[in-house]
Enzyme design. Sequence first.
Site, short mmCIF file in Angstrom:
data_model
loop_
_atom_site.label_atom_id
_atom_site.label_comp_id
_atom_site.label_asym_id
_atom_site.label_seq_id
_atom_site.Cartn_x
_atom_site.Cartn_y
_atom_site.Cartn_z
N ASP A 186 -15.12 9.86 -18.66
CA ASP A 186 -13.98 10.78 -18.78
C ASP A 186 -13.86 11.24 -20.23
O ASP A 186 -13.24 10.58 -21.06
CB ASP A 186 -12.70 10.08 -18.33
CG ASP A 186 -11.50 11.02 -18.28
OD1 ASP A 186 -11.67 12.21 -18.60
OD2 ASP A 186 -10.41 10.57 -17.91
N PHE A 187 -14.47 12.38 -20.51
CA PHE A 187 -14.39 12.97 -21.85
C PHE A 187 -13.82 14.37 -21.71
O PHE A 187 -14.43 15.24 -21.09
CB PHE A 187 -15.76 13.03 -22.53
CG PHE A 187 -15.72 13.73 -23.86
CD1 PHE A 187 -15.11 13.12 -24.95
CD2 PHE A 187 -16.25 15.00 -24.01
CE1 PHE A 187 -15.04 13.78 -26.17
CE2 PHE A 187 -16.18 15.66 -25.23
CZ PHE A 187 -15.58 15.05 -26.31
N GLU A 188 -12.64 14.60 -22.31
CA GLU A 188 -11.94 15.87 -22.11
C GLU A 188 -11.50 16.54 -23.41
O GLU A 188 -10.61 17.39 -23.40
CB GLU A 188 -10.73 15.65 -21.21
CG GLU A 188 -11.06 15.03 -19.85
CD GLU A 188 -9.82 14.73 -19.02
OE1 GLU A 188 -9.10 15.69 -18.68
OE2 GLU A 188 -9.57 13.54 -18.73
N ARG A 189 -12.13 16.16 -24.53
CA ARG A 189 -11.74 16.76 -25.81
C ARG A 189 -12.18 18.22 -25.89
O ARG A 189 -11.47 19.06 -26.41
CB ARG A 189 -12.37 15.98 -26.97
CG ARG A 189 -11.97 14.53 -27.07
CD ARG A 189 -10.58 14.37 -27.60
NE ARG A 189 -10.24 12.96 -27.74
CZ ARG A 189 -9.06 12.51 -28.12
NH1 ARG A 189 -8.09 13.36 -28.42
NH2 ARG A 189 -8.82 11.22 -28.21
#
Length: 357
Positions: free
Chosen positions: A133-136
């Site tokens: 979960d990477f949302e940057r």
Amino acid sequence: MLLVTLFLFFLQALVNGDSCGSNCEKSERPKRVFNIYWNVPTFMCHQYGLYFDEVTNFNIKHNSKDNFQGDKIAIFYDPGEFPALLPLNYGKYKIRNGGVPQEGNITIHLQRFIEYLDKTYPNRNFSGIGVIDFERWRPIFRQNWGNMKIYKNFSIDLVRKEHPFWNKKMIELEASKRFEKYARLFMEETLKLAKKTRKQADWGYYGYPYCFNMSPTNFVPDCDVTARDENNEMSWLFNNQNVLLPSVYIRRELTPDQRIGLVQGRVKEAVRISNKLKHSPKVFSYWWYVYQDETNTFLTETDVKKTFQEIVINGGDGIIIWGSSSDVNSLSKCTRLREYLLTVLGPIAVNVTEAVN
């Protein structure tokens, strides 16, 4: 009881292709087992003497001992050291690992990533679903809008400083090329490393493929046309994913039909991408039991049934029920969620899985 029977009859008819409304387009998918997973940190409720042992009674796959990083599913939030601009006060930010992909150190990131993985889930025989979960930022330059626009601006400023006499179009084009080249590198190599060290697991990035339907600039069920084209160009990512994990969180502000449209469009897009790939990765939709814009309100029974139904009839392979730590950080919240599971969510989950499987 009559309502449950009618729901099951309608669902079975849709799954078997016997009935489909004018707005329904049944997706061609090989017959598979439909699974539902519990990805909620309900271990936090143990301190209040509340346990969620009944989850498995409803045909929901549940990690042993209610562990959040468990044997069935594990989600890893912002793992490693992806380049990022971390927000501080007064519009300022902290630069992490170069701030943007083209300025980042991939070696440091991958080293931190494997350290994080080994610390949070040391079992290298993990055979469940692994969610990154990477949302940057997003790897498509254009898609970095809203809070993510800072990454576009930062990238453009870097090129402008190097080439002060270039025109705006040339600067933006070069910024886009650099950003996307290294964004791909970070996301692709992270996924490959996860698969290399946890070979038995099914890996994917949360949220992908994106659809951007039912949004201010595309307020319809169908995905944004440009986003679909961009998804077609992201085979480098999807070819490496064992699972596709679209997010189908719905908002209270939407009408009932719009909520259905949101789910329908996102599942169909993920299935479309899956069908284009040789390994046909499974599609598991991330689903939240509260409204995204009203997180103190559980989805109505009707919304649960209809959203589950849309995931099934549009070719999804399953559902991942997600929950935030803020959903279970008090006795009253844990009590409410457990009651909701026992009376609404659980019975619908078991009915759907039995009807499909």
